[in-house]
Structures are given as C-alpha cells and as structure tokens.
Enzyme design. Sequence first.
Site, PDB file in Angstrom:
ATOM      1  N   SER A  17      -5.141   2.318 -10.652  1.00  0.00           N
ATOM      2  CA  SER A  17      -5.144   3.365 -11.506  1.00  0.00           C
ATOM      3  C   SER A  17      -3.972   3.369 -12.807  1.00  0.00           C
ATOM      4  O   SER A  17      -4.314   3.908 -13.852  1.00  0.00           O
ATOM      5  CB  SER A  17      -5.014   4.931 -10.766  1.00  0.00           C
ATOM      6  OG  SER A  17      -3.860   4.829 -10.217  1.00  0.00           O
ATOM      7  N   LYS A  69       4.858 -13.030  -0.570  1.00  0.00           N
ATOM      8  CA  LYS A  69       5.477 -13.307  -1.997  1.00  0.00           C
ATOM      9  C   LYS A  69       4.444 -14.285  -2.682  1.00  0.00           C
ATOM     10  O   LYS A  69       3.585 -14.915  -2.212  1.00  0.00           O
ATOM     11  CB  LYS A  69       6.888 -14.100  -1.738  1.00  0.00           C
ATOM     12  CG  LYS A  69       6.829 -15.685  -1.007  1.00  0.00           C
ATOM     13  CD  LYS A  69       7.978 -16.227  -0.851  1.00  0.00           C
ATOM     14  CE  LYS A  69       7.776 -17.717  -0.055  1.00  0.00           C
ATOM     15  NZ  LYS A  69       8.885 -18.345  -0.112  1.00  0.00           N
ATOM     16  N   MET A  96       1.207  -6.101  -4.758  1.00  0.00           N
ATOM     17  CA  MET A  96       1.890  -6.025  -3.304  1.00  0.00           C
ATOM     18  C   MET A  96       2.528  -7.060  -2.782  1.00  0.00           C
ATOM     19  O   MET A  96       2.451  -7.371  -1.835  1.00  0.00           O
ATOM     20  CB  MET A  96       1.062  -5.383  -2.376  1.00  0.00           C
ATOM     21  CG  MET A  96       0.539  -3.687  -2.750  1.00  0.00           C
ATOM     22  SD  MET A  96       2.207  -2.903  -2.837  1.00  0.00           S
ATOM     23  CE  MET A  96       1.412  -1.279  -3.471  1.00  0.00           C
ATOM     24  N   ASN A 113       7.760  -3.476 -13.592  1.00  0.00           N
ATOM     25  CA  ASN A 113       7.032  -3.129 -12.357  1.00  0.00           C
ATOM     26  C   ASN A 113       7.236  -1.441 -12.317  1.00  0.00           C
ATOM     27  O   ASN A 113       8.055  -0.730 -12.992  1.00  0.00           O
ATOM     28  CB  ASN A 113       7.801  -3.666 -10.817  1.00  0.00           C
ATOM     29  CG  ASN A 113       6.921  -3.039  -9.882  1.00  0.00           C
ATOM     30  OD1 ASN A 113       5.851  -3.244  -9.706  1.00  0.00           O
ATOM     31  ND2 ASN A 113       7.971  -2.887  -8.885  1.00  0.00           N
ATOM     32  N   HIS A 115       7.382   1.478  -9.657  1.00  0.00           N
ATOM     33  CA  HIS A 115       7.574   1.688  -8.147  1.00  0.00           C
ATOM     34  C   HIS A 115       7.358   3.133  -8.062  1.00  0.00           C
ATOM     35  O   HIS A 115       8.028   4.133  -8.717  1.00  0.00           O
ATOM     36  CB  HIS A 115       8.897   1.214  -7.843  1.00  0.00           C
ATOM     37  CG  HIS A 115       9.411   1.552  -6.402  1.00  0.00           C
ATOM     38  ND1 HIS A 115       8.693   0.618  -5.444  1.00  0.00           N
ATOM     39  CD2 HIS A 115       9.964   2.402  -5.864  1.00  0.00           C
ATOM     40  CE1 HIS A 115       9.294   1.120  -4.346  1.00  0.00           C
ATOM     41  NE2 HIS A 115       9.887   1.958  -4.472  1.00  0.00           N
TER      42      HIS A 115
HETATM   43  C1  GAR Z   1       1.235   2.935  -7.472  1.00  0.00           C
HETATM   44  O1  GAR Z   1       1.644   4.044  -6.763  1.00  0.00           O
HETATM   45  C2  GAR Z   1       2.543   2.036  -7.258  1.00  0.00           C
HETATM   46  O2  GAR Z   1       3.831   2.604  -8.039  1.00  0.00           O
HETATM   47  C3  GAR Z   1       2.698   1.448  -6.189  1.00  0.00           C
HETATM   48  O3  GAR Z   1       1.263   1.020  -5.835  1.00  0.00           O
HETATM   49  C4  GAR Z   1       0.483   2.123  -6.343  1.00  0.00           C
HETATM   50  C5  GAR Z   1      -0.713   1.318  -7.005  1.00  0.00           C
HETATM   51  O4  GAR Z   1      -1.659   2.276  -7.473  1.00  0.00           O
HETATM   52  N1  GAR Z   1       3.462   0.142  -6.268  1.00  0.00           N
HETATM   53  C6  GAR Z   1       4.233  -0.142  -5.128  1.00  0.00           C
HETATM   54  O5  GAR Z   1       4.304   0.390  -3.973  1.00  0.00           O
HETATM   55  C7  GAR Z   1       5.002  -1.571  -5.345  1.00  0.00           C
HETATM   56  N2  GAR Z   1       6.068  -1.471  -4.555  1.00  0.00           N
HETATM   57  P1  GAR Z   1      -2.702   1.763  -8.422  1.00  0.00           P
HETATM   58  O6  GAR Z   1      -3.354   0.507  -7.736  1.00  0.00           O
HETATM   59  O7  GAR Z   1      -3.716   2.978  -8.495  1.00  0.00           O
HETATM   60  O8  GAR Z   1      -2.058   1.551  -9.827  1.00  0.00           O
END
Ligand code: GAR
Length: 210
Positions: A17, A69, A96, A113, A115
Amino acid sequence: MKREPLNIGVMGSGRGSNCQSLIDAIAAGRLNARIACVIADVPDAFILERARKHGIPAFYLDPAPFKTKLDGVAETRYIETLRAHGVQAVALAGFMRIVKNGLLAAFPQRVLNIHPALLPAFPGMDAWKQALDYGAKVAGCTVHFVDAGTDTGPIILQRAVPVREDDTSATLHARIQEQEHLAYPEALQALAEGRLSVQGRRVIIQAPGA
Ligand code: GAR
C-alpha cells in the site's frame, strides 16, 4: 529550472500500500519521481502485482540464504538489479528484512524506510501492536534514512496518530497507514528536490521553494 524526476527503487515484502501511495503521488504531481523498479523478497507479494499493473518492472529476487537479513549473494543480486534500472534512491516499503552495509554503501544516504511507530519507540516487528500492548496514547509513523542499525537511522519526518480506547491492532495499524501514505511521498519529494540535509543525527528539511 525543472529538476529531472528522481529514479526510485522500491523494495517490499507484502501488500504494497505504501508503494501504491508513491505511484498515486507521482500520478498526482505531488512527487517528482519515477519508480524504476520494484523488488520483493516474497514470490507472491501483492506489491509485485500492483507494480506490474502500472507497467513498472517488478521482480521477485531470492533472498537466500539468510532468513532475516539481505546479505551475501542475494544482496549483490538486489544491488545489480537496482543499478541496472538506474535507481538513485531506494525506498523500503514494508521490506521485512534487515539491509546490510553493501546496499547502504551502494546508495549512500539514499536508502529510506517507513516504520509504523514514532521511533525511537517500538523498533522492530509489528510496531503498532507493540505500541498498543504497551498502552501508549500516541502512535504514528516515521520516515528515516536507513543506517547499519535496526530502525535507528536519522529521522526525516514523523506523523502522530492518537490511540483510541477501542482500538484493535488492525484499526490502529489502518489509521497509521493512512498517515504513512502521506508521509512517505512528502519525505521522498523533499529528497527529490534536494531539500534534505543530514547534520549528525538531525535531518534538516528546507521549505519548498526556499
Ligand atoms: C507498513 O505499515 C510499514 O510501515 C511496515 O510494514 C507495513 C507495510 O505495508 N514496515 C515495517 O514494519 C518495517 N519494520 P504495505 O506493504 O501495505 O506498504
């Protein structure tokens, strides 16, 4: 004089998203960029489908042999693909996996990034759930430069989201995501316009047109 659009490479693992919010911001003229390619470390990640729908080159690249990683041969594969598409800045969007020095050195001060928490609170996985379980009254999201630590790089911008009494993990994450979809294009637009400078831990954002 109008600047050339910034060539962004997006890396994700899931729904995408945030990638969609960048695609939409570019289409709306709010982000002077071009998504040069999208890379996922999960073969059926929906982010790939979204990208292809918009004619963006999208690749699943095997992240093996590591579980958490991006390193070694996989890291090299990712860097080569990003370079082959002329990427100037990398936007991690729900990627991730921890990125290591090879990628950071290939794109110095150009890996960002998003977060889902107000860092430095709640780094790591499921950050919105960590905030809810902790009893925080304010949650939010952070866009930051990536450094060698986990969610420790200099903060570019943050948006706060009040935690409601009746919030569940899903409702809180959904409201945080609404803010993410505003924050990421805004941060990348500042980068695209050359308005970001890093002074130690502090990121200075020049006002547009200043
Ligand atoms: C988002 O909320 C992002 O902030 C989080 O994963 C989600 C991805 O959503 N990221 C983390 O937690 C990284 N540590 P998306 O695939 O719909 O963009």
